[in-house]
Write a protein that holds these residues in place. Structure first.
Motif, PDB file in Angstrom:
ATOM      1  N   SER A 125       1.677  -1.102   0.106  1.00  0.00           N
ATOM      2  CA  SER A 125       0.130   0.166   0.083  1.00  0.00           C
ATOM      3  C   SER A 125       0.908   1.146   0.556  1.00  0.00           C
ATOM      4  CB  SER A 125      -1.314  -0.444   1.079  1.00  0.00           C
ATOM      5  OG  SER A 125      -2.214  -0.926   1.085  1.00  0.00           O
ATOM      6  N   THR A 126       1.855   1.160   0.773  1.00  0.00           N
ATOM      7  CA  THR A 126       3.153   2.550   0.616  1.00  0.00           C
ATOM      8  C   THR A 126       3.301   2.513  -0.743  1.00  0.00           C
ATOM      9  OG1 THR A 126       3.105   1.456   2.956  1.00  0.00           O
ATOM     10  CG2 THR A 126       4.577   3.215   1.908  1.00  0.00           C
ATOM     11  N   LEU A 127       3.892   1.199  -1.377  1.00  0.00           N
ATOM     12  CA  LEU A 127       3.975   1.866  -2.853  1.00  0.00           C
ATOM     13  C   LEU A 127       2.883   1.889  -3.148  1.00  0.00           C
ATOM     14  CD1 LEU A 127       6.308   1.141  -5.591  1.00  0.00           C
ATOM     15  CD2 LEU A 127       5.784  -1.240  -4.971  1.00  0.00           C
ATOM     16  N   MET A 128       1.734   1.560  -3.228  1.00  0.00           N
ATOM     17  CA  MET A 128       1.327   1.911  -4.356  1.00  0.00           C
ATOM     18  C   MET A 128       0.562   3.626  -4.159  1.00  0.00           C
ATOM     19  SD  MET A 128      -3.237   2.550  -3.833  1.00  0.00           S
ATOM     20  CE  MET A 128      -3.136   4.029  -3.065  1.00  0.00           C
ATOM     21  N   ASN A 129       1.352   3.792  -2.722  1.00  0.00           N
ATOM     22  CA  ASN A 129       0.784   5.929  -2.464  1.00  0.00           C
ATOM     23  C   ASN A 129       1.873   6.095  -3.315  1.00  0.00           C
ATOM     24  OD1 ASN A 129      -1.603   5.779  -0.885  1.00  0.00           O
ATOM     25  ND2 ASN A 129      -0.483   5.534   1.104  1.00  0.00           N
ATOM     26  N   MET A 130       3.249   6.023  -3.159  1.00  0.00           N
ATOM     27  CA  MET A 130       3.745   6.620  -4.008  1.00  0.00           C
ATOM     28  C   MET A 130       3.669   6.378  -6.004  1.00  0.00           C
ATOM     29  SD  MET A 130       5.782   7.262  -1.965  1.00  0.00           S
ATOM     30  CE  MET A 130       6.372   6.581  -0.184  1.00  0.00           C
ATOM     31  N   LEU A 131       3.092   5.431  -6.228  1.00  0.00           N
ATOM     32  CA  LEU A 131       3.196   4.929  -7.853  1.00  0.00           C
ATOM     33  C   LEU A 131       1.617   6.360  -7.812  1.00  0.00           C
ATOM     34  CD1 LEU A 131       2.701   1.434  -8.317  1.00  0.00           C
ATOM     35  CD2 LEU A 131       4.061   2.824  -8.946  1.00  0.00           C
ATOM     36  N   GLY A 132       0.993   6.158  -7.084  1.00  0.00           N
ATOM     37  CA  GLY A 132      -0.204   7.326  -7.276  1.00  0.00           C
ATOM     38  C   GLY A 132       0.071   8.579  -6.907  1.00  0.00           C
ATOM     39  N   CYS A 133       1.477   9.329  -6.244  1.00  0.00           N
ATOM     40  CA  CYS A 133       1.399  10.259  -6.100  1.00  0.00           C
ATOM     41  C   CYS A 133       0.907  11.105  -5.260  1.00  0.00           C
ATOM     42  CB  CYS A 133       1.355  11.187  -7.512  1.00  0.00           C
ATOM     43  SG  CYS A 133       2.316  11.216  -8.780  1.00  0.00           S
ATOM     44  N   LEU A 134       0.257  10.217  -4.290  1.00  0.00           N
ATOM     45  CA  LEU A 134      -0.518  10.471  -2.908  1.00  0.00           C
ATOM     46  C   LEU A 134       0.656  11.008  -2.015  1.00  0.00           C
ATOM     47  CD1 LEU A 134      -2.964   7.436  -3.043  1.00  0.00           C
ATOM     48  CD2 LEU A 134      -3.193   9.998  -3.789  1.00  0.00           C
ATOM     49  N   ASP A 135       2.029  10.043  -1.791  1.00  0.00           N
ATOM     50  CA  ASP A 135       2.929  10.159  -0.694  1.00  0.00           C
ATOM     51  C   ASP A 135       4.281  10.595  -1.078  1.00  0.00           C
ATOM     52  OD1 ASP A 135       3.686  10.193   1.262  1.00  0.00           O
ATOM     53  OD2 ASP A 135       3.113   8.553   2.331  1.00  0.00           O
ATOM     54  N   ILE A 136       4.957  10.997  -0.809  1.00  0.00           N
ATOM     55  CA  ILE A 136       6.273  10.925  -1.312  1.00  0.00           C
ATOM     56  C   ILE A 136       7.763  10.558  -0.972  1.00  0.00           C
ATOM     57  CG2 ILE A 136       5.925  13.622  -2.260  1.00  0.00           C
ATOM     58  CD1 ILE A 136       7.613  14.504   0.583  1.00  0.00           C
ATOM     59  N   PRO A 137       8.655   9.966  -0.513  1.00  0.00           N
ATOM     60  CA  PRO A 137       9.501   8.608  -0.035  1.00  0.00           C
ATOM     61  C   PRO A 137      10.537   9.278   0.639  1.00  0.00           C
ATOM     62  CG  PRO A 137      10.275   9.197  -2.681  1.00  0.00           C
ATOM     63  CD  PRO A 137       9.404   9.715  -2.392  1.00  0.00           C
ATOM     64  N   THR A 138      11.338   8.784   1.741  1.00  0.00           N
ATOM     65  CA  THR A 138      11.755   9.620   2.659  1.00  0.00           C
ATOM     66  C   THR A 138      13.375   9.257   1.248  1.00  0.00           C
ATOM     67  OG1 THR A 138      11.390   8.025   4.630  1.00  0.00           O
ATOM     68  CG2 THR A 138      13.660   8.673   3.993  1.00  0.00           C
ATOM     69  N   SER A 139      13.760   8.951   0.173  1.00  0.00           N
ATOM     70  CA  SER A 139      14.601   9.021  -0.587  1.00  0.00           C
ATOM     71  C   SER A 139      14.470   7.783  -1.579  1.00  0.00           C
ATOM     72  CB  SER A 139      15.812   8.960   0.141  1.00  0.00           C
ATOM     73  OG  SER A 139      15.976   7.656   0.584  1.00  0.00           O
ATOM     74  N   GLY A 140      15.055   8.575  -3.018  1.00  0.00           N
ATOM     75  CA  GLY A 140      14.628   7.724  -3.694  1.00  0.00           C
ATOM     76  C   GLY A 140      14.188   8.250  -5.158  1.00  0.00           C
ATOM     77  N   LYS A 141      14.423   7.888  -6.744  1.00  0.00           N
ATOM     78  CA  LYS A 141      13.986   8.746  -7.509  1.00  0.00           C
ATOM     79  C   LYS A 141      12.425   7.822  -7.917  1.00  0.00           C
ATOM     80  CE  LYS A 141      17.820  11.075  -8.797  1.00  0.00           C
ATOM     81  NZ  LYS A 141      17.248  12.654  -8.825  1.00  0.00           N
ATOM     82  N   TYR A 142      11.475   8.242  -8.845  1.00  0.00           N
ATOM     83  CA  TYR A 142      10.329   8.078  -9.443  1.00  0.00           C
ATOM     84  C   TYR A 142       9.878   8.758 -10.617  1.00  0.00           C
ATOM     85  CZ  TYR A 142       5.191   7.267 -10.288  1.00  0.00           C
ATOM     86  OH  TYR A 142       4.104   6.683 -10.620  1.00  0.00           O
ATOM     87  N   PHE A 143      10.456   8.967 -11.483  1.00  0.00           N
ATOM     88  CA  PHE A 143      10.086   9.147 -13.439  1.00  0.00           C
ATOM     89  C   PHE A 143       8.779   8.249 -13.843  1.00  0.00           C
ATOM     90  CE2 PHE A 143      14.994   8.901 -12.417  1.00  0.00           C
ATOM     91  CZ  PHE A 143      14.779  10.630 -12.456  1.00  0.00           C
ATOM     92  N   LEU A 144       7.730   9.525 -13.871  1.00  0.00           N
ATOM     93  CA  LEU A 144       6.063   9.102 -15.050  1.00  0.00           C
ATOM     94  C   LEU A 144       6.659   9.444 -15.956  1.00  0.00           C
ATOM     95  CD1 LEU A 144       4.208   7.912 -14.265  1.00  0.00           C
ATOM     96  CD2 LEU A 144       3.035   9.292 -13.511  1.00  0.00           C
ATOM     97  N   ASN A 145       6.235   8.720 -17.307  1.00  0.00           N
ATOM     98  CA  ASN A 145       6.774   9.372 -18.597  1.00  0.00           C
ATOM     99  C   ASN A 145       8.177  10.225 -18.494  1.00  0.00           C
ATOM    100  OD1 ASN A 145       4.693   8.119 -19.341  1.00  0.00           O
ATOM    101  ND2 ASN A 145       3.210  10.028 -18.631  1.00  0.00           N
ATOM    102  N   GLY A 146       8.712   9.805 -17.977  1.00  0.00           N
ATOM    103  CA  GLY A 146      10.375  10.451 -17.668  1.00  0.00           C
ATOM    104  C   GLY A 146      10.362  11.710 -17.393  1.00  0.00           C
ATOM    105  N   LYS A 147       9.489  12.359 -16.558  1.00  0.00           N
ATOM    106  CA  LYS A 147       8.834  13.269 -15.137  1.00  0.00           C
ATOM    107  C   LYS A 147       9.248  12.490 -14.056  1.00  0.00           C
ATOM    108  CE  LYS A 147       5.605  15.131 -18.260  1.00  0.00           C
ATOM    109  NZ  LYS A 147       4.403  15.977 -18.724  1.00  0.00           N
ATOM    110  N   ASP A 148      10.405  13.669 -13.748  1.00  0.00           N
ATOM    111  CA  ASP A 148      10.705  13.122 -12.111  1.00  0.00           C
ATOM    112  C   ASP A 148       9.631  14.041 -10.919  1.00  0.00           C
ATOM    113  OD1 ASP A 148      12.356  12.939  -9.505  1.00  0.00           O
ATOM    114  OD2 ASP A 148      13.430  14.450 -10.359  1.00  0.00           O
ATOM    115  N   VAL A 149       8.714  12.543 -11.146  1.00  0.00           N
ATOM    116  CA  VAL A 149       7.705  13.407  -9.806  1.00  0.00           C
ATOM    117  C   VAL A 149       8.190  14.113  -8.951  1.00  0.00           C
ATOM    118  CG1 VAL A 149       6.168  12.447  -8.659  1.00  0.00           C
ATOM    119  CG2 VAL A 149       6.335  11.100 -11.174  1.00  0.00           C
ATOM    120  N   PHE A 150       8.717  13.299  -8.068  1.00  0.00           N
ATOM    121  CA  PHE A 150       9.501  13.829  -6.730  1.00  0.00           C
ATOM    122  C   PHE A 150      10.087  15.757  -6.158  1.00  0.00           C
ATOM    123  CE2 PHE A 150       9.378   9.422  -5.696  1.00  0.00           C
ATOM    124  CZ  PHE A 150       8.245   9.581  -4.906  1.00  0.00           C
TER     125      PHE A 150
END
Length: 230
Positions: free
Chosen positions: A48-73
């Protein structure tokens, strides 16, 4: 081809220090456009934590997330809100329908927030309800529908704006076996129509009906495999 979703070394740590909890512990993964993927794990596994990250509902302590090549965080709150509104259709276990609105009104609501004119949003909402087989009950309120019908309204709400990503969190958790199969067939149909569908579940039977399974345990990806098709 650039992946639709790319996560690199993602951590979500609560209470850093001696009593810290690593809800996500160095998670890296990619999801391509058009995949039908299950993220599976027991309660407390981190799914569920991973889902919240994928859905842009929460941000991580560290790490990167690219959606369509865009840096979400690196995005502002308003930009993240736009991503959630335009890129992702959410389906939750609890339906989250407005009790005093009928099916059409519930499906229309997110389209109002997106600034879509009344005529267009009613057309989109009717089309979405037709896709999930609920056109005859378009003016029924949630209290006048079964659990399976309510979840189909929730699916219609998620797909009305035609988002490229469908993120379903335990979408059949409150449903009987017949309604579960109905919802799964709708999700498979969306996948066949070209959507990227990600299902968060604890149920191996549901995961077995997807193309790919990502198994989470103790905040880590334990297995990542493709289901063999008959």
């Amino acid at each position: 081809m650039e992946p639709l979703i790319k996560i690199e070394h993602m951590y979500k740590i609560y209470n850093p220090g001696d009593d810290e909890v690593r809800a996500l512990d160095d998670v890296s993964m990619e999801i391509q456009r058009g995949e039908l993927t299950a993220i599976i794990g027991h309660s407390g596994s981190g799914k569920s934590t991973l889902m919240n990250m994928l859905g842009c509902l929460d941000i991580p302590t560290s790490g990167k997330y690219f959606l369509n090549g865009k840096d979400v965080f690196s995005m502002t709150d308003n930009q993240l809100s736009d991503i959630r509104n335009q890129e992702i259709g959410f389906i939750f276990q609890g339906f989250n329908l407005i009790a005093n609105l009928d099916a059409l009104g519930n499906v229309e609501l997110p389209l109002i927030y997106r600034g879509i004119d009344k005529k267009t949003r009613q057309e989109l909402s009717r089309e979405a309800l037709r896709m999930v087989g609920l056109e005859p009950r378009i003016h029924h309120k949630p209290s006048e529908m079964s659990g399976g019908q309510q979840q189909r309204v929730a699916v219609a709400r998620a797909i009305a704006a035609k988002p490229p990503i469908i993120l379903a969190d335990e979408p059949t958790g409150n449903l009987d076996s017949h309604s579960t199969e109905e919802i799964l067939q709708i999700l498979k149909g969306l996948h066949e129509a070209g959507r990227t569908v990600i299902i968060i579940t604890h149920d191996p039977d549901i995961a077995s009906q997807t193309d790919r399974v990502v198994q989470i345990k103790d905040g880590k990806i334990e297995k990542d495999y493709w289901n063999e098709k008959e």
